[in-house]
Design a protein around this motif. Sequence first.
Motif, PDB file in Angstrom:
ATOM      1  N   SER A   1       4.309   6.019  -5.018  1.00 57.70           N
ATOM      2  CA  SER A   1       4.471   6.054  -6.483  1.00 57.70           C
ATOM      3  C   SER A   1       3.459   6.992  -7.128  1.00 57.70           C
ATOM      4  CB  SER A   1       4.327   4.647  -7.074  1.00 57.70           C
ATOM      5  OG  SER A   1       5.403   3.848  -6.677  1.00 57.70           O
TER       6      SER A   1
ATOM      7  N   THR B   1       0.837  -1.201   0.000  1.00 57.61           N
ATOM      8  CA  THR B   1       0.000   0.000   0.000  1.00 57.61           C
ATOM      9  C   THR B   1       0.872   1.251   0.000  1.00 57.61           C
ATOM     10  OG1 THR B   1      -1.753  -1.162   1.171  1.00 57.61           O
ATOM     11  CG2 THR B   1      -1.794   1.244   1.272  1.00 57.61           C
TER      12      THR B   1
ATOM     13  N   ARG C   1       2.425   1.848  -3.470  1.00 56.58           N
ATOM     14  CA  ARG C   1       1.444   2.377  -4.426  1.00 56.58           C
ATOM     15  C   ARG C   1       1.167   3.853  -4.179  1.00 56.58           C
ATOM     16  NH1 ARG C   1      -2.817  -2.419  -4.541  1.00 56.58           N
ATOM     17  NH2 ARG C   1      -2.452  -2.072  -2.371  1.00 56.58           N
TER      18      ARG C   1
END
Length: 105
Positions: A36, A30, A33
């Motif tokens: 990013s 998590t 993500r």
Amino acid sequence: MSYTVVFTPEAQEQLLELYRYIAAAASPVTAERYISAIITYCEELRTFPHRGNRRDDIREGPRVTNYRKRVVIAFDVDAEQVSVIGIFYGGQDYETVLQDDTDDS
């Protein structure tokens, strides 16, 4: 015109701290993500660098924008480059931090 986007060492450290926080609270997947996605959002400043609000009331020149209503991204724009100077999560007092940066010079 396309600008170059760079992250200051302070912004890089803030991203790392945010990654650690999310990885501990949720999971490393998590966290990866989310970080990013923030980086991608910042890199999109290369095509539209004047988004957000100019904050000359804090100091000369910085702009701020939000990511998903939880992250404030502070950056400077010059003729060819966008410098991401801070990534502030969850209501951190970015105004004081940005003002303090000018006191060091």
